[in-house]
Design an enzyme around this catalytic site. Structure first.
Site, short mmCIF file in Angstrom:
data_model
loop_
_atom_site.label_atom_id
_atom_site.label_comp_id
_atom_site.label_asym_id
_atom_site.label_seq_id
_atom_site.Cartn_x
_atom_site.Cartn_y
_atom_site.Cartn_z
N HIS A 98 0.14 -1.12 0.02
CA HIS A 98 -0.45 -0.33 0.07
C HIS A 98 0.98 0.72 -0.34
O HIS A 98 1.23 2.64 -0.70
CB HIS A 98 -1.22 -0.17 0.42
CG HIS A 98 -2.23 1.35 1.45
ND1 HIS A 98 -3.33 1.38 0.79
CD2 HIS A 98 -2.22 1.78 1.81
CE1 HIS A 98 -4.13 2.58 0.52
NE2 HIS A 98 -3.04 3.01 2.15
N GLU A 99 1.92 1.26 1.01
CA GLU A 99 2.35 2.50 1.01
C GLU A 99 3.76 2.23 -0.21
O GLU A 99 3.80 3.67 -0.50
CB GLU A 99 3.81 2.44 2.39
CG GLU A 99 2.59 2.02 3.20
CD GLU A 99 1.60 3.58 3.70
OE1 GLU A 99 1.89 4.47 3.14
OE2 GLU A 99 0.63 3.28 3.94
N HIS A 108 1.83 4.21 -2.65
CA HIS A 108 2.11 5.95 -2.76
C HIS A 108 3.77 6.09 -2.86
O HIS A 108 3.24 7.34 -3.47
CB HIS A 108 1.77 6.30 -1.34
CG HIS A 108 0.29 5.94 -0.45
ND1 HIS A 108 -0.57 6.59 -1.65
CD2 HIS A 108 -0.01 5.56 0.82
CE1 HIS A 108 -2.01 6.09 -0.55
NE2 HIS A 108 -1.49 5.87 0.28
#
Length: 418
Positions: free
Chosen positions: A18-19, A22
């Site tokens: 997920h990170e 980003h």
């Protein structure tokens, strides 16, 4: 110990991907990433590489990517502030030290008159001889405060300086990477375990179960159930599922000819009180790389639809908040799933990854979906919403999410330990 390892690997992978979404899209847009963190709370481990510090934090409740310009991480040098400067051979400032006690050699002490560390990158003021001087500042200059170093962030490297589209993609990439992770997990399952065959052929008969007791054999092809023609595994499953504790008749095709077998599916009672039939057989698995790719796409899509539907029911009140699980609930479920083998653990991880992606896309403050909603409003208005007002909304959202996390965790504790 197996459960602990599985939980750490699953949770760590979901948060990491997920990170990572980003992080990669932010870097692609030219945004400076200050920190890439797995976990929240106190730092356990940290490693600096380039302009980013990579940290592992104590509480396993998420992670974050801290981008320059998202918060008050910019340095403002006010008139009268005394700093120490270190310059390179071209007399360009490489370090700005914000306290007078320093172990650095060959420093220039300066009483700041004015400074621009975002646009034109310069600093001017009075030196020790009370001469007015001006220095250019490097784009990669470091600000040192209390022994901690942080690179300055020129305006073009800050999050809020980028277009609405670039910022939206950097935020949307987190949930997107969770969906991509789910696809790859399903792809791995398809490549290693194989793709479930559509044919109603028995691949394995579980010992000491209904099918083995009735005489069902590996390789049997079920052609009829209660006289009804069967052509797919789904049709066979429905007949078994819908007839718990009811006698049914199988017609199976074998090399020696067709056989008629009578059996009664075992009744299994679920937590909500509903029942279904089970006889203890496994379907045939086919190994085909191309089919594995298709399987990965289809399973990811089906999982998105399934979880999206459940979230919709939660929002409309058709689903109780008591059904939500936090870290404790996920750990206890992992404990159960581990006992069923690797493929079930992988499937569970893919489900959680899709769940994390969808939950983060909800248009709620502090979530990725909430931030995307602000970007949509900005795109329509043609100008951003006041940063302080937006920050306050997200702050309130974080508080509400923390309260929800406490409630969900308490429900998990009561459910599993009392």
């Amino acid at each position: 110990m197996q459960t602990v390892i599985a939980f750490i690997l699953i949770f760590g992978s979901l948060v990491f991907f997920h990170e990572l979404g980003h992080f990669l899209l932010a870097k692609r847009a030219g945004i400076m990433v200050r920190e890439f963190a797995i976990g929240m709370g106190p730092k356990i481990f940290g490693m600096t590489k380039g302009e980013t510090i990579y940290t592992l934090r104590l509480l396993p409740i998420g992670g974050y990517v801290r981008m320059a310009g998202e918060d008050t991480d910019t340095v403002e040098l006010q008139p009268g502030y005394r700093v120490a400067l270190i310059t390179n051979e071209d007399n360009i400032v490489e370090k700005i030290i914000l306290n007078q006690k320093t172990h650095y050699q060959n420093v220039i002490f300066l009483e700041v008159e004015r400074a621009d560390l975002e646009r034109e990158l310069w600093i001017e003021g009075y030196d020790e001889d009370d001469q007015f001087v001006r220095y250019n500042v490097s784009r990669t200059a470091l600000v040192v405060e209390n022994g901690m170093e942080q690179m300055i962030a020129p305006l073009d490297r800050q999050f809020n300086s980028k277009s609405v589209g670039a910022r939206a993609m950097a935020i949307f990439a987190g949930p997107l990477f969770n969906f991509i992770l789910a696809f790859f997990i399903f792809l791995i399952i398809g490549l290693i375990q194989g793709i479930p065959s559509e044919e109603p052929i028995i691949a394995e008969v579980i010992d000491n179960n209904v099918a083995s007791s009735a005489g069902i054999m590996e390789g049997d092809k079920v052609v009829r159930v209660n006289g009804q023609a069967i052509s797919t595994w789904e049709q066979l499953s429905e007949q078994i599922y819908d007839n718990p504790n009811k006698a049914i008749t199988f017609e199976v095709e074998r090399e020696t000819g067709n056989e008629i077998i009578e059996l009664t599916p075992k009744q299994v009672v679920q937590e909500d009180g509903t029942t279904y039939g089970q006889i203890g057989v496994m379907r045939t698995m086919e190994k085909n790389p191309l089919q594995a790719v298709v399987y990965g796409v289809e399973e990811t899509y089906n999982m998105i639809v399934l979880i999206g539907t459940l979230v919709g029911k939660l929002v409309t009140g058709q689903f109780s908040i008591d059904a939500l699980s936090g870290p404790v609930g996920i750990y206890k479920t992992t404990e159960t799933v581990v006992t069923f083998g690797l493929y079930n653990v992988l499937y569970f991880a893919a489900m959680l990854s899709v769940n994390l992606g969808i939950m983060n896309l909800l248009p709620l403050p502090a979530l990725d979906g909430g931030r995307l909603l602000f970007f949509a409003v900005e795109a329509v208005r043609g100008k951003p919403i006041d940063r302080q007002k937006e920050g306050m909304v997200h702050f309130v959202g974080i508080l509400l999410l923390m309260i929800l996390m406490v409630v969900v965790t308490w429900n998990d504790i009561q459910r599993f330990f009392f």
